[in-house]
Design an enzyme around this catalytic site. Structure first.
Site, PDB file in Angstrom:
ATOM      1  N   PHE A 269     -26.009   4.086 -35.537  1.00  6.98           N
ATOM      2  CA  PHE A 269     -25.708   2.683 -35.803  1.00  6.98           C
ATOM      3  C   PHE A 269     -25.302   2.425 -37.243  1.00  6.98           C
ATOM      4  CE2 PHE A 269     -30.112   2.911 -37.251  1.00  6.98           C
ATOM      5  CZ  PHE A 269     -30.072   2.119 -38.386  1.00  6.98           C
TER       6      PHE A 269
ATOM      7  N   LYS B 211     -19.284   8.656 -27.745  1.00  9.31           N
ATOM      8  CA  LYS B 211     -20.414   7.841 -27.298  1.00  9.31           C
ATOM      9  C   LYS B 211     -21.018   7.190 -28.541  1.00  9.31           C
ATOM     10  CE  LYS B 211     -24.318   7.221 -26.866  1.00  9.31           C
ATOM     11  NZ  LYS B 211     -25.120   6.004 -27.326  1.00  9.31           N
TER      12      LYS B 211
ATOM     13  N   GLU C 121     -25.238   2.242 -29.170  1.00  6.49           N
ATOM     14  CA  GLU C 121     -25.300   1.045 -28.331  1.00  6.49           C
ATOM     15  C   GLU C 121     -25.697  -0.188 -29.138  1.00  6.49           C
ATOM     16  OE1 GLU C 121     -29.335   3.078 -28.224  1.00  6.49           O
ATOM     17  OE2 GLU C 121     -27.211   3.652 -28.276  1.00  6.49           O
TER      18      GLU C 121
ATOM     19  N   SER D  47     -31.276  10.963 -36.028  1.00 11.41           N
ATOM     20  CA  SER D  47     -32.615  11.338 -36.457  1.00 11.41           C
ATOM     21  C   SER D  47     -32.910  12.808 -36.184  1.00 11.41           C
ATOM     22  CB  SER D  47     -33.658  10.472 -35.740  1.00 11.41           C
ATOM     23  OG  SER D  47     -33.678  10.784 -34.355  1.00 11.41           O
TER      24      SER D  47
ATOM     25  N   CYS E  57     -28.457   8.261 -44.548  1.00 12.59           N
ATOM     26  CA  CYS E  57     -29.074   9.576 -44.720  1.00 12.59           C
ATOM     27  C   CYS E  57     -28.913  10.109 -46.130  1.00 12.59           C
ATOM     28  CB  CYS E  57     -28.495  10.569 -43.709  1.00 12.59           C
ATOM     29  SG  CYS E  57     -26.749  10.954 -43.981  1.00 12.59           S
TER      30      CYS E  57
ATOM     31  N   GLU F 245     -38.987  10.256 -43.161  1.00  5.61           N
ATOM     32  CA  GLU F 245     -37.829   9.467 -43.536  1.00  5.61           C
ATOM     33  C   GLU F 245     -38.089   8.029 -43.098  1.00  5.61           C
ATOM     34  OE1 GLU F 245     -32.974   9.717 -43.275  1.00  5.61           O
ATOM     35  OE2 GLU F 245     -34.134  10.378 -41.533  1.00  5.61           O
TER      36      GLU F 245
END
Length: 499
Positions: free
Chosen positions: A150, A174, A177, A227, A282, A382
């Site tokens: 995202f 993909k 969402e 992740s 990140c 994190e």
């Protein structure tokens, strides 16, 4: 009624037949702005069949023609740059400037893809044996897939499908969402650029749709950013199915501050690198390692951090926006509470943050801990929020030992006026991307993005109980010297690329 996000299959935008829809919300208001479908099995199979069919003809298209598609595409992306950024900001909550940066970094990758002919050149050697010549070709794999997060809904999809398609592959995307509207607009412009029918497909959904891509035999390669847990899952399941997989995962990026560094530069850079984009990247700096007398600067860093204010995407005074979801906000606040319980000193508390006019936003204010130790959960995990952990060591060797003991290896930086200290750090640190007197060492597209250890799982190395390195890895060093003993020889700006 909120907008229903379409699938893109066989060159057409189509409404899904699914009964399972995911709400897409504005993180600053919780308003539902769209609904993303969970693609059905039949829809995903149609996407695969279309990609397989298109590959048979696309791979035969001359590489110069493929490059021209990318040239037209980058021109369209530039033309619609601010429009894309506004869509992106509305569904991620990013400030407009941050959203524009997201789009621009993606455009840079498309520009790189437009140079693909020279990157696909093979190798030749004459007379490898008497009267025998040898040569190699670079050839496309087939159907590839990308699973994107995202936090960069423009840049990261543009990391993936333009380069894969320019190389002669076809691609199934993909996207997340949580913010599918930006990728949808990217695909609309790609179609306008003249991309042939079937070279790009877009499906939406969650784990079921990801598992389909991981298991589908026709999908030859997978790229993922996200992740650690999901990256490990995708790497294991994808490679068990004999696919090529590159999975960029989590990070705990350290910034080492030497006492000879430029203090004002350190403070301004550290504040922006730790809370920019609400810490949801990140490459954020989440740990500041103060060496020796540099620990005296901690209160000044906290004071500057406390001045930073979040706000809505179109607020020109906002430093960053809301977190992506209420769940993300709760997770970050739980870590802040945990840090207090574990004995860290909370210098700046971002909980209970309020933004005028947006009472329902996922707001977390800038947060800073001092006296953080490596056994604390706020250090080990994190956090993915605007939280900076400060720790203290006596020497550069102590700082290196601290950073190298961390299981992540995405990015790091050092601030110092000493060329010797900078050289020692960049040579000995076990992290893939190293900044010298810059906070976030993100390379341009013509360099590798090279996380090490638990930050990357892929063909070059995997991470199980320990890091395994095969043959070689790439370390990217970006340096901007202030006053150092080698600045005169190398100039004020120097970039080093080591292999």
């Amino acid at each position: 009624m909120s907008k229903k996000v379409p699938l893109f299959i066989d060159g057409e935008f189509v409404q899904s037949n699914t009964s399972n829809w995911i709400d897409v919300t504005n993180p600053a208001t919780q308003e539902v702005i769209a609904q993303a479908p969970c693609a059905t099995q039949d829809e995903m199979k149609k996407a695969v069949e279309s990609a397989k069919k298109a590959f048979l003809t696309w791979k035969e298209v001359p590489v110069s023609e493929r490059a021209r598609v990318m040239m037209r595409y980058q021109a369209l992306l530039k033309e619609h740059h601010d429009e894309i950024a506004e869509i992106l900001a509305s569904e991620t909550g990013k400030t407009f400037d941050d959203a524009k940066g997201d789009v621009w970094r993606g455009i840079e990758v498309v520009e790189h893809a437009a140079n693909i002919p020279s990157l696909l050149m093979g190798e030749t050697v004459e007379n490898v044996a008497r009267g025998i010549d040898s040569y190699s070709y670079t050839q496309p794999l087939g159907v590839c897939a990308g699973i994107t997060p995202f936090n960069f809904p423009a840049m990261i999809p543009l990391w993936m499908f333009p380069l894969a398609i320019a190389c002669g592959n076809t691609f199934i995307l993909k996207p997340s969402e949580q913010d599918p509207l930006t990728p949808t607009r990217l695909v609309e412009l790609f179609e306008q650029a003249g991309a042939p029918k079937g070279v790009l497909q877009v499906i939406h959904g969650g784990k079921e749709q990801v598992d389909f891509l991981l298991d589908e035999p026709a999908v030859r390669a997978i790229s993922f950013v996200g992740s650690v847990a999901v990256g490990q899952y995708i790497y294991r399941r994808g490679t068990e199915n004999m696919k090529r997989v590159q999975a960029f995962a989590g990070a705990k990026n350290h910034c080492v501050i030497m006492p000879d560094a430029n203090k004002s530069q350190v403070i301004s850079n550290l504040v922006g690198a730790s809370v920019g984009a609400a810490g949801q990247r990140c490459m954020a700096i989440s740990v500041a390692v103060f060496v020796g007398a540099a620990r005296e600067w901690i209160p000044e860093v906290a004071a500057e951090l406390a001045k930073v204010k979040p706000g809505a995407w179109n607020d020109t005074n906002a430093a960053y926006g809301p977190l992506i979801s209420p769940q993300a906000k709760q997770r970050v606040e739980n870590f802040i509470t945990q840090g207090q319980k574990e004995g860290a000193e909370l210098l700046v508390d971002g909980r209970d943050c309020k933004v005028d006019g947006f009472p329902n936003g996922n707001w977390v204010g800038p947060t800073m801990f001092s006296k953080v130790t490596t056994d604390m959960e706020i250090y080990k995990n994190e956090i993915f929020g605007p939280v900076l952990c400060a720790t203290e060591v006596e020497t550069l060797d102590d700082a290196l030992a601290l950073v190298n003991a961390n299981p992540y290896g995405n990015g790091t930086s050092i601030f110092t006026a000493s060329g010797a200290a900078a050289r020692k750090y960049q040579h000995n640190v076990e992290v893939g991307q190293v900044g010298i007197n810059i906070p976030i060492p993100v390379p341009l597209p013509f360099f590798s993005f090279t996380g090490w250890k638990g930050s990357f799982f892929g063909d070059l190395h995997a991470y199980g109980k320990q890091a395994v390195r095969f043959y070689s890895e790439t370390k990217t060093i970006t340096a901007r010297w202030f006053e150092s003993d080698i600045a005169d020889a190398n100039g004020p700006n120097m970039t080093i690329h080591l292999k």
